[in-house]
Design an enzyme around this catalytic site. Structure first.
Site, PDB file in Angstrom:
ATOM      1  CE  LYS A  51     -48.839  40.729  49.794  1.00 24.49           C
ATOM      2  NZ  LYS A  51     -47.736  40.444  48.883  1.00 24.49           N
ATOM      3  CB  SER A 293     -42.321  49.483  49.730  1.00 21.96           C
ATOM      4  OG  SER A 293     -43.547  49.270  50.778  1.00 21.96           O
TER       5      SER A 293
END
Ligand code: PMP
Length: 355
Positions: A51, A293
């Site tokens: 991110k 994840s």
């Protein structure tokens, strides 16, 4: 022979300039021997996750368009990594940052953002992703702040097209990439990388994954949206799941591009516990320390590997570092105290015993 390194050949002018160019790494001990498994390890970004790319581009696109003024406050709803990335970029560039976040996400994420100078406003867990999203909007409107809008902004998939996708093409120049495996949070990674792969490597099969107990895409039910493309409410297939950073309680507009254009060839949901087990395996058998994840994406890459033809090259995204999950189920069973085996080792020699 002792290894040598040779530096980057440049002095970086800001931490922001170090975002991207993360390594693709071969997996050597896990998975079948007749295929090649690789991971793209996003923990190498300066604030530890994929991110950072989006955070950099949201701020720089808004600076370029004039939507963000010098010193203006930035506000965003985020489950953590976007907030940590934004906190890094905003600190480096001098923008105040306010994050809204459901109280259910890991404590260390809040503390990391606060350490990087951000304010973190918690929202009730019952109101899920939509609650924190609406709170960010409310604060932006009330105060004239810049809303980062990671789930809708074109700056999201664009940066993955211009960086993540480009890096993959460059690193696989001369190596045929047969499969690209990724999950989705906003969908920025899959939409942006798929634009590049569809154009420049049409033979690469894109495998999308999502939590088995929150299979929003697999349900086939369309997301209801407001006029700006944001969610009009919780998607009926949503259930809370342990894969932080994946699948909010709605189908993001940024992901919708991948769905509408058929960017993925197969959708393989994964149960959270399988992802947690795969993350532990990556750490303990490959020395690759990624979050839930990343483990979940890798668990799906192993399923792809099991059915892939001889010699296939499979690339799996690992979005962040496992250090972000110390207080989560990822670390269940990892104790601070000595276990039986460790106690036996302590007692096996005469000195230095704990009382
Ligand atoms: N894993 C983690 C831990 C994340 O924080 C995110 C982003 N929310 C993703 C995966 C998914 O990335 P994207 O938003 O690009 O779909």
């Amino acid at each position: 022979m002792t290894r040598q390194t040779s530096g980057n050949g440049q002095i970086y002018q800001s931490v922001v300039d170090t975002v991207g160019n993360t390594p693709v790494i071969r997996i050597n001990r896990l998975g079948p021997k007749n295929v090649n498994l690789f991971v793209k390890f996003e923990a190498f970004n300066p604030a530890g996750s994929v991110k950072d790319r989006l955070a950099m581009n949201i701020i720089e696109a808004a600076e370029a368009s004039g939507a963000l003024k010098p010193g203006q406050t930035v506000v965003e709803a985020t489950s953590g990594n976007t907030g940590i990335g934004l906190a890094m970029v905003c600190a480096a560039k001098g923008y105040p940052l306010v994050i809204t976040m459901a109280e259910s996400f890991s404590i260390e994420r809040r503390r990391l953002m606060r350490f990087l100078g951000a304010k973190v406003v918690l929202t009730p867990k019952e109101q899920k992703g939509t609650g924190m999203y609406n709170k960010a909007k409310e604060l932006a409107e009330a105060n004239g702040w810049f809303l980062a809008s990671q789930f809708e902004t074109s700056a999201n998939a664009d940066i993955h097209e211009n960086t993540t996708g480009r890096e993959i093409m460059a690193d696989f120049a001369g190596t045929k990439l047969d499969y690209f495996v990724t999950g989705y949070g906003t969908g920025g990674t899959v939409s942006g990388v798929a634009r590049v792969l569809r154009r420049e490597s049409p033979g690469t099969k894109i495998i999308l994954t999502e939590p088995a107990n929150a299979a929003l895409v697999q349900s086939g039910t369309a997301q209801e949206r407001t006029e700006n493309g944001g969610p009009a409410g919780t998607h009926p297939a949503f259930e809370p799941h342990p894969i932080q950073g994946w699948t909010p309680d709605f189908i993001p507009l940024v992901l919708q591009e991948a769905l509408d254009n058929g960017y993925y060839h197969d959708l393989i949901p994964v149960p959270g516990p399988e992802g947690i087990a795969a993350s532990k395996d990556l750490a303990q058998k490959e020395g690759i320390f990624t979050g839930i994840s990343g483990g979940s994406t890798f668990a799906v890459a192993l399923k792809v590997a099991a059915d892939a033809p001889e010699g296939a090259n499979i690339l799996c995204m690992l979005p962040d570092t496992g250090e972000r999950y110390l207080s989560t189920p990822l670390f269940d069973g990892i104790d601070a105290d000595m276990d039986e085996e460790e106690l036996a080792l302590m007692r096996a020699t005469p000195g230095y015993h704990l009382g």
